[in-house]
Design a protein around this motif. Structure first.
Motif, short mmCIF file in Angstrom:
data_model
loop_
_atom_site.label_atom_id
_atom_site.label_comp_id
_atom_site.label_asym_id
_atom_site.label_seq_id
_atom_site.Cartn_x
_atom_site.Cartn_y
_atom_site.Cartn_z
N GLY A 282 0.83 -1.20 0.00
CA GLY A 282 0.00 0.00 0.00
C GLY A 282 0.87 1.25 0.00
N LEU A 283 0.30 2.36 -0.43
CA LEU A 283 1.04 3.62 -0.45
C LEU A 283 0.44 4.56 0.59
CD1 LEU A 283 1.31 4.10 -4.32
CD2 LEU A 283 3.13 3.40 -2.76
N CYS A 284 0.69 4.25 1.84
CA CYS A 284 0.14 5.08 2.90
C CYS A 284 1.09 6.24 3.21
CB CYS A 284 -0.10 4.26 4.16
SG CYS A 284 1.42 3.61 4.89
N ASN A 285 0.65 7.14 4.05
CA ASN A 285 1.48 8.24 4.52
C ASN A 285 2.76 7.67 5.15
OD1 ASN A 285 2.59 10.28 6.29
ND2 ASN A 285 0.67 11.38 6.05
N PRO A 286 3.94 8.19 4.78
CA PRO A 286 5.18 7.64 5.36
C PRO A 286 5.21 7.70 6.89
CG PRO A 286 5.62 9.68 4.14
CD PRO A 286 4.24 9.25 3.81
#
Length: 417
Positions: A197-201
């Protein structure tokens, strides 16, 4: 209405009591004008939103709820486009005594509109407030609801919702970390690392930081070191300076416990934080550790009590770091000798008689040093520091047996609990 709104907002930004009262009066005038014109406008929405904040500031709790519900019930059409504004408002009310009621009303409104994505985002905000307040029962229920919305009919994680899942896992992992439930934390951490997934770092940073603390509790220093590196990189990418500083401290801690000679501050990203007082102190601490200077190590700790010892994680594992340093110093100390006075060793390592004997016995049992202690004459007889011989095999065997028993007992306890 527009001019009144701007004027009222200027007064509202000032925390002074008389300016707060003036802002409340002006926002009420905006609502009176709106009522006269028989419309519902964006200016009215802003007025009610600000009134909710100002009533919270002045501890008028009943009016906080009344005005918030007015937003939901009378400004529904505008509200659909103002999700970010509502999120910020709820975050500002995080210490309001009935904040759970406000979230419940918001979620009901969003579900009524059929806006499931916005409802999930709002529930995530609510869960973060519950985590901050350590409201474990409500948080557990919220997490169950959110997991249910991100699972397939067979009960497995829906990886097409990877971004939301990572946010939910981060909250679950953070909760179990605070509760120090390592068994559950390990299960969640393993599952989270397998989600794409590309969540908030910053969310990834939370997952790795909690994973690092989990490894520390298990005395897996190298794994903790790796997790804290990842946490620091993610926090740095998110611009979360406070979290970066904390992770750098934990990274240094794990680095020293693992016995590594690599200085974490040689990494370019880490150097950017070298001016922070806590980081400067940790940098000095690492240098004294690498020089094997016990006197400097203790001096740095003493002169930086607030920045170092106020941190619960540092405080917990500092005794282990100090013990590791003393082991290194001891091994250097005995290299040129075949026998040493125990009194001399105690003095050099700043240990009591029993502590010095315990440390040496541990090194003998681990096969690091080949030596025997004559307790009657208080002399240590050293054969070599490179490993074990037949004379100490019985001690080593006993040590391994004890370690195996300890490991077995921990596994049994984990299965029972």
């Amino acid at each position: 209405m527009e001019n009144l709104c701007y004027e009222a907002k200027d007064f509202a930004k000032d925390q002074a009591e008389d300016h707060t009262k003036e802002a409340i009066d002006l926002f009420k005038q905006v609502l009176d004008l709106e009522k006269e014109q028989k419309i519902k406008s964006e200016h009215g929405f802003k007025a009610v939103k600000w009134l909710t904040k100002l009533y919270h500031r002045t501890s008028q709790n009943a009016l906080v709820k009344t005005n918030y519900l007015k937003l939901l019930n009378e400004y529904g059409d505008i509200l659909a486009e103002k999700e970010k504004a509502m999120t910020k408002l709820l975050e500002a009310l995080d210490d309001y005594k009935d904040v759970d009621d406000l979230f419940d009303a918001t979620l009901a409104s969003l579900e009524k509109q059929g806006n499931k994505k916005a409802a999930l985002r709002m529930e995530l905000i609510h869960a973060k407030i519950q985590l901050k307040n350590k409201d474990w029962n409500r948080l557990s229920n919220s997490l169950d609801n959110m997991y249910a919305a991100c699972r397939l009919p067979d009960g497995t994680d829906d990886h097409s919702k990877g971004n939301q899942l990572l946010e939910i896992y981060a909250l679950s992992i953070h909760m179990e970390d605070v509760k120090q439930n390592n068994k559950k934390l390990k299960e969640l951490y393993t599952r989270a690392l397998n989600i794409n997934g590309l969540c908030n770092p910053k969310t990834s940073g939370v997952i790795y930081e909690c994973g690092g603390k989990m490894h520390l509790r298990e005395s897996h220093w190298s794994e903790a070191n790796t997790a804290f590196i990842e946490a620091f990189r993610n926090y740095d990418e998110a611009g979360a300076r406070t979290e970066c500083v904390s992770c750098l401290k934990y990274l240094v801690l794990a680095n020293m416990l693992s016995g590594s000679n690599i200085n974490p501050f040689d990494e370019p990203r880490a150097k950017a934080y070298s001016t922070a007082p806590e980081i400067s102190a940790m940098n000095n601490l690492v240098e004294s550790y690498q020089r094997k200077s016990l006197a400097d190590f203790e001096r740095i700790l003493k002169s930086n009590k607030k920045s170092l010892l106020d941190d619960e994680v540092i405080q917990t594992y500092l005794p282990a770091v100090r013990k590791t340093l003393k082991k290194h110093i001891f091994l250097d100390l005995v290299k040129p000798y075949i026998n040493l006075s125990m009194g001399f060793i105690e003095q050099q390592l700043q240990l009591s008689k029993s502590e010095a004997e315990g440390l040496i016995v541990e090194l003998i049992l681990d096969g690091v040093v080949d030596a025997t202690i004559d307790q009657i004459s208080s002399v240590l007889y050293v054969k070599n520091t490179g490993g074990s011989t037949e004379a100490n095999r019985k001690y080593i065997s006993c040590g391994r047996w004890a370690k195996n028993l300890k490991s077995l007992s921990q596994n049994v306890l984990m299965k029972v609990t």
